[in-house]
Design an enzyme around this catalytic site. Structure first.
Site, PDB file in Angstrom:
ATOM      1  N   ASP A   1       7.294   4.491 -25.549  1.00  0.00           N
ATOM      2  CA  ASP A   1       7.281   4.699 -24.053  1.00  0.00           C
ATOM      3  C   ASP A   1       6.095   4.265 -23.380  1.00  0.00           C
ATOM      4  OD1 ASP A   1       8.731   7.277 -22.172  1.00  0.00           O
ATOM      5  OD2 ASP A   1       6.643   6.832 -21.514  1.00  0.00           O
TER       6      ASP A   1
ATOM      7  N   GLU B   1      11.784   3.624 -19.306  1.00  0.00           N
ATOM      8  CA  GLU B   1      10.778   2.944 -19.669  1.00  0.00           C
ATOM      9  C   GLU B   1      10.840   3.165 -21.556  1.00  0.00           C
ATOM     10  OE1 GLU B   1       8.706   6.589 -18.375  1.00  0.00           O
ATOM     11  OE2 GLU B   1      10.384   5.221 -17.719  1.00  0.00           O
TER      12      GLU B   1
END
Length: 530
Positions: A399, A442
Site C-alpha cells: 500500500d 493504491e
C-alpha cells in the site's frame, strides 16, 4: 477365284490396318494424356515442396534471429555486472526460462572459462571450454551459429552465441545457447513432419553438409547425401529439383537456405507417390475408351469431385462455432493441390487471428487499464490456478503510504502517474512467472510461485527499497508498506493466505510505515519454553 480370295483378304487387311490405326491413335492419345498428367503432377509436387521448404526456412530464420536477439539482450544486461558470478547465473537462467528452445545456456569469459550455466553444470563451472565452437566464438567475437560438434556431455549439439563487452567496450566473453540434435528439440517444433504420409520427409543440413534433423535418427550427425538439392544449398540457392536419396529413390525436392544459420531445409516427396493417382486414372480411361462421352463425363466428375472435396470440407468446417475444434478439423483436410493448400492456410490464419482477438478481449477483462497489471478478476483466476496445482507461493500486499496526501496536494493525474510508476517498479523486480495485481486505489498484490516465506520477505524489502529510492516527477519520493505471507508456511489454506498478508500489512502500517512485515502466528513470535 484366287483374285476374289486376294480381294477378300485385302479387305480384311485394310480393316485390320484401320483397326490397328485406330488403336494406335487411341493408344497415342492415352499415352500423351498420361505423360501430360504425369508431368503436371510432378511439376505441382515440385512447386508445393519448394513453397513448403521456403515457408519452413522463413520460420527457422525468424527463430534464429529471435534467439540471437535474446542472447544479445542477455549480453547487454551482463555487461553491467560482469564481475558478479551470481549475475551470470541469474541471466543465463532467465534466458533458459524465457524460451524452451535451448537445452542449456552458458556464459563464458574472455579466457573461455565458464562463469554461469543453466542448468547448473558443476563439472564445467570455472573450467575452460575446449570445443572448436568455443575457439571460433573467442576469435571472431561476433554473433554466430556453430557447426555441429560433440559436447562434453556426449551430445551432438549446435550452439548460438553472442559476444559480451564491458562498459569500456573491451571484449569480455560470450553467451552461448545449445540445441541437442539427437534429442527432441526446437527443430521438431518448427518443422514438424511432412504433410504427406507417403514416404515424404524433411531434413536439415548445416553449412558443412552435416544432417541436423532427419526422420531417421541415425542420420543425424552424418554427412548428407550429395544430391542436386544439397549441392544447390551449398551455393546458397533455393528452388526445386529432381534428386535421388541415399536409397536411390527418385525424389521431388524443394529446398531453401536459412541465411542466419547457414543451414538448408529440404522437403521432398517420392516421384512415384506424386504420380500415383495416374494409375487409377489410366485404368479408368482404358476400361471406358469405347463410350467416349460417358468417359468424358466420368473424368470430369472424378476431377471436379477431387478438386471440390477439400474446398467443401473447408467451407463446412469454417462454419463451426468452436474455433478450437474448427482449427483441428481444417488441419486434417487433405489439401492435395496448391490452391487448396493456400486456401486452407488462409482459413487457419483467419481462425488464429480470431483466437488472438478473443484472447485480447479476455485479457482486457483481467487487466487494470492504468497499470496494465491484473485486476481482482485476474487475481482470482491466478489464485485458483495456484490453488489447484498445490504449488507453494508467497504473497506480498503493498500500500502506498500517505497516498491521499499525494492526490490532495498534486491532483489525481499525478497520483495516477505515481501508481503507474510503482507498477513499473514491480515488473522490474519480478520474475516472468510472478503474478502482479492492482487491487484498487493504491493497493497492490504480488503472488510469487515456488519461493519460501523468507525469500518473499526479501523480495518485498527489495521492492520497498527500490520505490523509496525512486524519484517521482512532481511528487519526489514516496514509500510503501508491505505485508508478506506464504502458503503453506504461514497458512495451510491457500484461500486465507491473502488475508494473512493483509494482517501483516496492517502491522507494517501500525509500526510506522515504510517497511515490510512477514506474517507470523503468535505462537511463532513467542520464544520457545526452556
Amino acid at each position: 477365284m484366287k483374285g476374289s480370295i486376294r480381294q477378300v483378304n485385302l479387305q480384311w487387311l485394310i480393316l485390320a490396318l484401320a483397326t490397328l490405326s485406330a488403336l494406335v491413335m487411341l493408344g497415342n492419345a492415352v499415352w500423351a494424356g498420361y505423360q501430360v498428367q504425369r508431368q503436371q503432377l510432378l511439376d505441382k509436387s515440385l512447386e508445393a515442396n519448394r513453397v513448403y521448404a521456403r515457408s519452413l526456412a522463413q520460420s527457422t530464420q525468424h527463430f534464429v534471429l529471435n534467439a540471437q536477439q535474446q542472447l544479445a539482450v542477455g549480453a547487454e544486461r551482463l555487461s553491467r555486472n560482469l564481475a558478479q558470478p551470481a549475475a551470470h547465473d541469474d541471466e543465463v537462467e532467465r534466458i533458459k526460462l524465457q524460451t524452451d528452445a535451448f537445452n542449456s545456456v552458458i556464459s563464458v569469459n574472455a579466457q573461455g572459462v565458464v562463469v554461469g550455466a543453466s542448468p547448473a553444470l558443476p563439472e564445467l563451472q570455472g573450467k575452460a571450454l575446449t570445443s572448436a565452437a568455443n575457439r571460433q566464438a573467442l576469435q571472431q567475437r561476433l554473433p554466430m551459429v556453430s557447426d555441429p560438434f560433440i559436447a562434453h556431455t556426449g551430445n551432438l549439439v549446435v550452439t548460438l552465441s553472442h559476444p559480451m563487452f564491458d562498459a569500456q567496450g573491451e571484449y569480455a566473453g560470450y553467451i552461448t545457447a545449445s540445441i541437442h540434435l539427437r534429442d527432441p528439440n526446437v527443430l521438431h517444433s518448427l518443422l514438424g513432419t511432412h504433410p504427406y504420409d507417403d514416404g515424404s520427409y524433411l531434413y536439415v543440413v548445416s553449412r558443412n553438409g552435416t544432417v541436423l534433423y532427419h526422420p531417421e535418427p541415425d542420420r543425424i550427425g552424418q554427412p548428407a547425401t550429395r544430391n542436386a538439392a544439397v549441392d544447390a544449398l551449398s551455393a546458397g540457392r533455393a528452388g526445386a529439383v529432381h534428386s535421388r536419396n541415399r536409397h536411390g529413390v527418385h525424389m521431388l525436392a524443394g529446398f531453401a537456405p536459412v541465411p542466419a544459420a547457414g543451414w538448408g531445409i529440404v522437403a521432398q516427396r517420392p516421384a512415384d507417390a506424386a504420380v500415383a493417382p495416374i494409375g487409377s486414372l489410366l485404368g479408368t480411361v482404358l476400361r471406358n475408351a469405347a463410350p467416349l462421352g460417358l468417359l468424358t463425363l466420368l473424368l470430369i466428375w472424378l476431377c471436379s469431385r477431387r478438386i471440390a472435396s477439400p474446398l467443401q470440407e473447408l467451407a463446412q468446417h469454417a462454419q463451426d462455432r468452436d474455433v478450437g475444434s474448427a482449427i483441428t478439423q481444417v488441419k486434417a483436410v487433405n489439401s492435395w493441390y496448391y490452391e487448396a493448400a493456400e486456401l486452407k492456410q488462409a482459413v487457419l490464419v483467419s481462425f488464429r487471428n480470431l483466437s488472438e482477438r478473443i484472447g485480447l478481449l479476455d485479457q482486457a477483462t483481467l487487466t487494470d487499464p492504468l497499470t496494465q497489471l491484473l485486476n481482482r478478476r485476474g487475481l482470482e483466476r491466478a489464485l485458483s490456478a495456484l490453488n489447484a496445482s498445490g504449488m507453494p507461493f508467497g504473497v506480498i500486499t503493498l500500500d502506498v503510504d500517505h497516498f491521499k496526501d499525494v492526490n490532495d496536494r498534486h491532483g489525481h493525474d499525478t497520483g495516477d502517474q505515481v501508481l503507474a510508476t510503482i507498477a513499473q517498479c514491480m515488473r522490474a523486480n519480478a520474475r516472468p512467472q510472478d503474478v502482479l495485481c492492482r487491487l484498487g486505489g493504491e493497493e497492490f498484490l504480488a503472488l510469487l510461485p515456488e519461493v519460501g516465506a523468507e525469500t518473499a520477505l526479501q523480495v518485498a524489502e527489495r521492492l520497498r527499497g527500490a520505490i523509496e529510492a525512486h524519484t517521482f516527477p512532481t511528487v519526489g519520493h514516496v514509500t510503501i508498506s508491505a505485508g508478506v505471507s506464504h502458503y503453506p508456511e504461514t497458512q495451510a489454506d491457500a484461500d486465507l493466505v491473502i488475508r494473512q498478508a493483509d494482517k501483516a500489512l496492517y502491522r507494517a502500517k501500525h509500526a510506522g510505515r515504510n517497511r515490510a512485515v512477514l506474517y507470523r502466528r503468535r505462537s511463532h513470535r513467542r520464544d520457545p519454553s526452556p
